[in-house]
Design a protein around this motif. Structure first.
Motif, PDB file in Angstrom:
ATOM      1  N   ASP A  68       0.853  -1.180   0.000  1.00 12.95           N
ATOM      2  CA  ASP A  68       0.000   0.000   0.000  1.00 12.95           C
ATOM      3  C   ASP A  68       0.889   1.229   0.000  1.00 12.95           C
ATOM      4  OD1 ASP A  68      -2.701  -1.075   0.154  1.00 12.95           O
ATOM      5  OD2 ASP A  68      -2.129  -1.809   2.138  1.00 12.95           O
ATOM      6  N   THR A  69       0.793   2.031  -1.050  1.00 13.55           N
ATOM      7  CA  THR A  69       1.560   3.272  -1.120  1.00 13.55           C
ATOM      8  C   THR A  69       0.594   4.416  -1.439  1.00 13.55           C
ATOM      9  OG1 THR A  69       2.051   2.847  -3.460  1.00 13.55           O
ATOM     10  CG2 THR A  69       3.691   2.140  -1.853  1.00 13.55           C
ATOM     11  N   ALA A  70       1.087   5.629  -1.304  1.00 15.19           N
ATOM     12  CA  ALA A  70       0.234   6.802  -1.504  1.00 15.19           C
ATOM     13  C   ALA A  70      -0.435   6.756  -2.872  1.00 15.19           C
ATOM     14  CB  ALA A  70       1.069   8.071  -1.360  1.00 15.19           C
ATOM     15  N   GLY A  71      -1.768   6.733  -2.882  1.00 15.03           N
ATOM     16  CA  GLY A  71      -2.526   6.749  -4.125  1.00 15.03           C
ATOM     17  C   GLY A  71      -2.566   5.447  -4.874  1.00 15.03           C
ATOM     18  N   SER A  72      -1.995   4.379  -4.301  1.00 11.88           N
ATOM     19  CA  SER A  72      -1.951   3.094  -5.009  1.00 11.88           C
ATOM     20  C   SER A  72      -2.103   1.953  -4.014  1.00 11.88           C
ATOM     21  CB  SER A  72      -0.626   2.956  -5.775  1.00 11.88           C
ATOM     22  OG  SER A  72      -0.558   1.693  -6.423  1.00 11.88           O
ATOM     23  N   PRO A  73      -3.291   1.360  -3.921  1.00 14.82           N
ATOM     24  CA  PRO A  73      -3.482   0.233  -3.006  1.00 14.82           C
ATOM     25  C   PRO A  73      -2.726  -0.999  -3.483  1.00 14.82           C
ATOM     26  CG  PRO A  73      -5.428   0.558  -4.370  1.00 14.82           C
ATOM     27  CD  PRO A  73      -4.522   1.715  -4.639  1.00 14.82           C
ATOM     28  N   ARG A  74      -2.419  -1.862  -2.553  1.00 10.23           N
ATOM     29  CA  ARG A  74      -1.673  -3.079  -2.853  1.00 10.23           C
ATOM     30  C   ARG A  74      -2.433  -3.969  -3.833  1.00 10.23           C
ATOM     31  NH1 ARG A  74      -1.722  -8.270  -1.231  1.00 10.23           N
ATOM     32  NH2 ARG A  74      -3.370  -7.985   0.327  1.00 10.23           N
ATOM     33  N   ALA A  75      -1.717  -4.506  -4.813  1.00 11.42           N
ATOM     34  CA  ALA A  75      -2.299  -5.478  -5.743  1.00 11.42           C
ATOM     35  C   ALA A  75      -2.334  -6.849  -5.081  1.00 11.42           C
ATOM     36  CB  ALA A  75      -1.490  -5.524  -7.037  1.00 11.42           C
ATOM     37  N   SER A  76      -3.079  -7.763  -5.654  1.00  8.10           N
ATOM     38  CA  SER A  76      -3.155  -9.107  -5.089  1.00  8.10           C
ATOM     39  C   SER A  76      -1.815  -9.807  -5.198  1.00  8.10           C
ATOM     40  CB  SER A  76      -4.219  -9.934  -5.813  1.00  8.10           C
ATOM     41  OG  SER A  76      -3.792 -10.292  -7.122  1.00  8.10           O
TER      42      SER A  76
END
Length: 392
Positions: A68-76
């Motif tokens: 999880d990074t700023a503006g980008s949720p973690r991918a599967s």
């Protein structure tokens, strides 16, 4: 690219991804096949890294997807596994570059850094404005690194003083942020620090004469009374158990790289079998060739199935050390078999670099050895199954 990439996934594991993930993966595959693959052999032979491609890796979404990074949720986990597979399918060296930066270096900061440290380093790492590496292995330490760590550090006011040497450090020649593990002279515990490029007393020297993963820039690192600001010591990097948290996270990733390595060799061999004519017909129609192709397909399919299950266990939050160890040991062992059968199918042409398979043949040896040898990983599995530790 040909449709042989579909044949490599015989049981259609890729169909487990969502429609959106499959669409994005197709774009990543296209980028790797059309823009990266044509340059792979040249850089592998010269043992150089295509530095101009680094910004493209970020633009194409190959970096930072596991967190999880700023503006980008973690991918599967499944999707990020397939990204690793696709990179290795083209070139295990490129996959290793990404694995060191994405997994080992960024993973150390995600797992062990304070929130302030994450804000300081992660945005630049996700954008590939700063490259990371992971400095654990030493000249005299391999499998016994937990007990035999010789690099030391001591606190001196607002600084840590670092001394020692590291070896086999991927990305080490050009990394901006070096995650270093050193034994604290005061409490004998392993501390984790980030050494920045240009720190006085820090030198990185490229290792020469390496005939696997040649594009990866492995380095010998030396630290001579390097003074590291206290704020560069990772807040939760205080024992070797903390190091193992990172290794557990990334060991499963090596399994995905080994699947991709197998697929690359398998696809090269399958295409060659269809075009190579002997005794008046393509060798793909010969029984012994089909036996080799079926053996390779079995290894690829079993390996991919294990890697997929690893991703599912990670997603469920029940992934254990023995899960990671078994996957790493099994899939890299199968990779050695698969690339050997692929090279055998080519006959003499299999040792020519422009046929690709010799790269995968050599690179599989590195995948087999790094991030825990087969023997060490088997002892981890054996301990979990028997309840008895066979470690010295």
């Amino acid at each position: 690219m040909s449709d042989d990439h579909l044949l490599a996934d015989l049981y259609s594991y890729e169909s487990l991804l969502s429609d959106e993930e499959r669409k994005e993966l197709s774009g990543i595959r296209e980028f790797l096949q059309t823009e990266v693959k044509p340059r792979v052999a040249e850089h592998w032979e010269a043992a150089t890294f295509p530095m101009d491609l680094i910004p493209r890796f970020a633009e194409e979404g190959l970096v930072g997807r596991s967190y999880d990074t700023a503006g980008s949720p973690r991918a599967s986990r499944l999707f990020t596994g397939f990204i690793s597979l696709e990179a290795s399918r083209v070139d295990p060296s490129m996959a290793t570059f990404l694995g060191v930066h994405n997994g080992l270096a960024m993973g150390s900061i995600v797992l062990l850094a304070s929130e302030e440290q994450k804000r300081r380093w992660l945005p630049d790492m996700v954008a590939l404005r700063k490259i990371g590496c992971f400095a654990l292995t030493e000249p005299h330490g391999g499998s016994d690194v937990a007990l035999g760590l010789e690099t030391t550090v001591r606190r001196d006011g607002d600084e840590w003083v670092l001394g020692g040497a590291k070896r086999w450090i991927g990305n080490g020649t050009f990394a901006d942020l070096v995650v270093v593990f050193a034994r604290d002279e005061d409490d004998d515990e392993v501390k984790t620090l980030v050494v920045e490029k240009g720190t006085p007393g820090f030198t990185a020297t490229k290792m020469e004469g390496k005939y696997a993963l040649r594009t990866v820039q492995n380095a010998d690192l030396t630290f001579e009374d390097c003074r590291i600001p206290a704020e560069n010591k990772l807040e939760s990097g205080n024992t070797f158990k903390d190091v193992n948290r990172v290794l557990k996270l990334t060991r499963g990733g090596v399994a995905w790289n080994a699947v991709g390595c197998q697929m690359g060799a398998f696809e090269a061999a399958l295409a060659y079998a269809k075009e190579r004519v002997q005794f008046g017909r393509p060798i793909a129609g010969f029984q012994l060739i089909q036996d080799l192709i079926a053996r390779m397909a079995g290894n690829v399919t079993a390996s991919l199935g294990m890697a997929v299950r690893v991703a599912q266990l990670q997603e469920e939050g029940v992934f254990r050390d023995d899960h990671a160890a078994l996957a790493k040991a099994f899939v890299t062992s199968r990779a050695r078999e698969t690339v050997a059968w692929a090279r055998e199918l080519f006959g003499g042409n299999g040792i020519l670099l422009d046929r690709d398979v010799i790269r995968f043949f050599n690179d599989a040896e590195a995948l087999y050895s790094y991030e825990g040898t087969r023997e060490i990983n088997h002892l981890i599995v054996g301990r979990a199954l028997t309840g008895h530790s066979a470690f010295v």
